[in-house]
Design a protein around this motif. Structure first.
Motif, PDB file in Angstrom:
ATOM      1  N   GLU A   1       0.817  -1.197   0.000  1.00  0.00           N
ATOM      2  CA  GLU A   1       0.000   0.000   0.000  1.00  0.00           C
ATOM      3  C   GLU A   1       0.862   1.263   0.000  1.00  0.00           C
ATOM      4  OE1 GLU A   1      -2.814   0.877   3.277  1.00  0.00           O
ATOM      5  OE2 GLU A   1      -4.270   0.073   1.867  1.00  0.00           O
ATOM      6  N   ARG A   3       1.698   3.547   2.524  1.00  0.00           N
ATOM      7  CA  ARG A   3       0.951   4.659   3.126  1.00  0.00           C
ATOM      8  C   ARG A   3       1.839   5.895   3.222  1.00  0.00           C
ATOM      9  NH1 ARG A   3      -2.157   1.091   7.696  1.00  0.00           N
ATOM     10  NH2 ARG A   3      -3.470  -0.013   6.211  1.00  0.00           N
ATOM     11  N   SER A  66      -0.015   4.792  -2.117  1.00  0.00           N
ATOM     12  CA  SER A  66      -1.330   5.236  -1.665  1.00  0.00           C
ATOM     13  C   SER A  66      -1.290   6.721  -1.299  1.00  0.00           C
ATOM     14  CB  SER A  66      -1.747   4.430  -0.431  1.00  0.00           C
ATOM     15  OG  SER A  66      -2.956   4.925   0.088  1.00  0.00           O
TER      16      SER A  66
END
Length: 82
Positions: A1, A3, A66
């Motif tokens: 992902e 982040r 992301s």
């Protein structure tokens, strides 16, 4: 992902940050929070942290980082803030 920020202090952690730490569930924290606040134990799952791998720039074209920020309102369950 990948982040973009620390889930605890909201510090910016771009895709190539050497300060980003993750657990096996990819909870993401800055090195300072992971080591000093959480003592190297994820407050969400109880697992340990490792440095988040840096995705090569070319791979970001088809697999971008992301942009969703994850911030635990009121801090994480076991956070100790002095």
């Amino acid at each position: 992902e990948i982040r973009p920020t620390c889930e605890h202090c909201n510090k910016s952690l771009p895709f190539n940050s050497k300060e980003a730490m993750i657990c096996t569930f990819e909870c993401t924290y800055c090195a300072s929070c992971a080591e000093e606040v959480f003592k190297k134990v994820c407050p969400n799952c109880g697992g340990n942290f490792s440095a988040r791998p840096i995705r090569p720039q070319a791979a970001l074209i088809n697999n971008p980082a992301s942009t969703t920020r994850v911030l635990k309102q009121g801090g994480c369950n076991t956070a100790t803030i002095e």
